[in-house]
Design an enzyme around this catalytic site. Structure first.
Site, PDB file in Angstrom:
ATOM      1  CG  ASP A 133      -2.573  -4.291   6.064  1.00  0.00           C
ATOM      2  OD1 ASP A 133      -1.557  -4.696   5.460  1.00  0.00           O
ATOM      3  OD2 ASP A 133      -3.120  -3.201   5.769  1.00  0.00           O
TER       4      ASP A 133
ATOM      5  N   GLY B 112       0.236  -4.976   0.520  1.00  0.00           N
ATOM      6  CA  GLY B 112      -0.954  -4.648  -0.269  1.00  0.00           C
ATOM      7  C   GLY B 112      -1.013  -5.354  -1.620  1.00  0.00           C
TER       8      GLY B 112
ATOM      9  N   GLY C 183       0.852  -1.183   0.000  1.00  0.00           N
ATOM     10  CA  GLY C 183       0.000   0.000   0.000  1.00  0.00           C
ATOM     11  C   GLY C 183       0.886   1.231   0.000  1.00  0.00           C
TER      12      GLY C 183
ATOM     13  CD  GLU D   7       2.582  -5.898   5.820  1.00  0.00           C
ATOM     14  OE1 GLU D   7       3.115  -6.937   6.282  1.00  0.00           O
ATOM     15  OE2 GLU D   7       1.896  -5.904   4.785  1.00  0.00           O
TER      16      GLU D   7
HETATM   17  C1  QUE Z   1       7.256  -2.723   4.843  1.00  0.00           C
HETATM   18  C2  QUE Z   1       6.139  -2.330   4.153  1.00  0.00           C
HETATM   19  C3  QUE Z   1       6.252  -1.642   2.934  1.00  0.00           C
HETATM   20  C4  QUE Z   1       7.541  -1.374   2.442  1.00  0.00           C
HETATM   21  C5  QUE Z   1       8.655  -1.795   3.152  1.00  0.00           C
HETATM   22  C6  QUE Z   1       8.501  -2.456   4.345  1.00  0.00           C
HETATM   23  C7  QUE Z   1       5.114  -1.173   2.184  1.00  0.00           C
HETATM   24  C8  QUE Z   1       5.374  -0.441   0.979  1.00  0.00           C
HETATM   25  C9  QUE Z   1       6.698  -0.208   0.554  1.00  0.00           C
HETATM   26  C10 QUE Z   1       7.070   0.566  -0.609  1.00  0.00           C
HETATM   27  C11 QUE Z   1       8.279   0.325  -1.238  1.00  0.00           C
HETATM   28  C12 QUE Z   1       8.700   1.085  -2.316  1.00  0.00           C
HETATM   29  C13 QUE Z   1       7.925   2.102  -2.785  1.00  0.00           C
HETATM   30  C14 QUE Z   1       6.704   2.363  -2.164  1.00  0.00           C
HETATM   31  C15 QUE Z   1       6.306   1.599  -1.082  1.00  0.00           C
HETATM   32  O1  QUE Z   1       7.719  -0.705   1.270  1.00  0.00           O
HETATM   33  O2  QUE Z   1       3.958  -1.408   2.584  1.00  0.00           O
HETATM   34  O3  QUE Z   1       5.973   3.371  -2.612  1.00  0.00           O
HETATM   35  O4  QUE Z   1       8.331   2.873  -3.847  1.00  0.00           O
HETATM   36  O5  QUE Z   1       4.328   0.029   0.290  1.00  0.00           O
HETATM   37  O6  QUE Z   1       9.595  -2.867   5.045  1.00  0.00           O
HETATM   38  O7  QUE Z   1       4.903  -2.593   4.641  1.00  0.00           O
END
Ligand code: QUE
Length: 332
Positions: free
Chosen positions: A140, A109, A62, A132
């Protein structure tokens, strides 16, 4: 456009299209996805759905960065999780074949958008995780549902550690349904679009899970978070698991263990409703902002968690995260 919809030969094709953000799902994408799925459910010319990520990755999760930046008790925090979780259930209830291509990163997500579908294709680049607990959140999108149903305490292990799984292990644990080599993915997609069939390729990749590690997890990842920590602390374990867990958010670990222990006989709907209450509490705790800063904004990967260890967790506070109602409960 952050999400693309096309119809190709009676196949509805959805492409997550934020490749620079590893296709992280935001509110706009989730709303459009849900609307289109509703339309396709009743459209007799649509026989099946294919879900893809643009670029090298399927979906990193997400858009939790925007969620954090929206501030305390924001409208986005209320809306994003309710729309996302409703979409997870909608995918579970969707009546036509639903296939996802798990290329590259498949986290959080992104798992929720695909794991309730019928087919998940792993390939050589697949990297799956529910990470997470690294950001002060918890697994989740129905993590409490699907992790609590994996045998041998493996779901508890994956939810607490956020460990990456690759193709062979995902097939072994029935998280994925088919393997396809990277250079055959286009063929597989074209074939699915034409007649809904899915070619089966033999997997040559090896497992990263030794029997010894599998047994270690089975023997030690049950009980509450204190029992799990005691199990793995006293054993001189070779897998470095204790060390890895010590860097995760303690409150996230306690919440995750309780959540998975409480969920093995719950439906996806009940799990998502419970997770919604938790999402509202957890994203408004300081640990969430600390985790997002450490992992996604400053990327120093050295968050300072409060409480800083599971021993300092107030059981009353932990219980209240689950039991204290919120003023906008999710009713799916
Ligand atoms: C735990 C997470 C997420 C994460 C890293 C974690 C997560 C998530 C992202 C993410 C990574 C790169 C992106 C971005 C989001 O990383 O939920 O927009 O460019 O979305 O250790 O839960």
């Amino acid at each position: 456009m952050e999400i693309l919809f096309e119809v190709k030969n009676s196949t509805g094709v959805i492409t997550l299209n934020r490749p620079k953000a590893l296709n992280a799902l935001n509110l706009n994408m989730a709303m459009q996805f849900s609307d289109k799925l509703k339309e396709w459910e009743y459209d007799n010319t649509i026989e099946r759905v294919l879900l893809l990520g643009e670029g090298k990755h399927f979906c990193a999760g997400g858009d939790v960065k925007s969620v954090h930046l929206s501030g305390p008790f924001s409208k986005l925090k209320r809306e994003f999780f309710s729309v996302e979780y409703a979409l997870n259930l909608q995918i579970k209830n969707f009546s036509k074949p639903f296939l996802s291509i798990w290329q590259g990163v498949v986290m959080g997500g992104g798992v929720g958008l695909s794991i309730y579908g019928d087919y998940r294709i792993v390939t050589d680049s697949t990297k799956f995780a529910m990470p997470e607990t690294s950001i002060g959140f918890f697994p989740d999108v129905g993590g409490s549902f699907f992790l609590s149903k994996i045998d041998n305490n493996l779901g508890m292990y994956l939810g607490l550690t956020g460990e990456l799984l690759q193709s062979k292990d995902l097939l072994n644990f029935n998280l994925a349904t088919h393997y396809c080599p990277e250079n055959k993915i286009d063929n597989l997609i074209n074939q699915f679009i034409v007649d809904g069939s899915i070619n089966n390729y033999e997997i040559e990749n090896s497992s990263f899970f030794t029997n010894e590690k599998f047994d270690f997890i089975n023997n030690n990842f049950s009980g509450n978070i204190h029992e799990i920590f005691n199990n793995i602390r006293t054993l001189n374990n070779k897998f470095d698991i204790f060390n890895k867990l010590q860097h995760k958010c303690p409150m996230s670990l306690a919440v995750t263990a309780l959540l998975i222990n409480n969920s093995s006989n719950k439906s996806l709907k009940d799990c998502l409703e419970m997770e919604y209450r938790l999402s509202q509490k957890m994203t408004n705790r300081p640990d969430f902002g600390e985790g997002i800063q450490a992992v996604l904004i400053e990327k120093h990967h050295n968050p300072i968690w409060k409480p800083s260890s599971i021993n300092e967790i107030d059981n009353n506070e932990l219980d209240k995260l689950f039991t204290e109602p919120i003023d906008n409960e999710l009713k799916l």
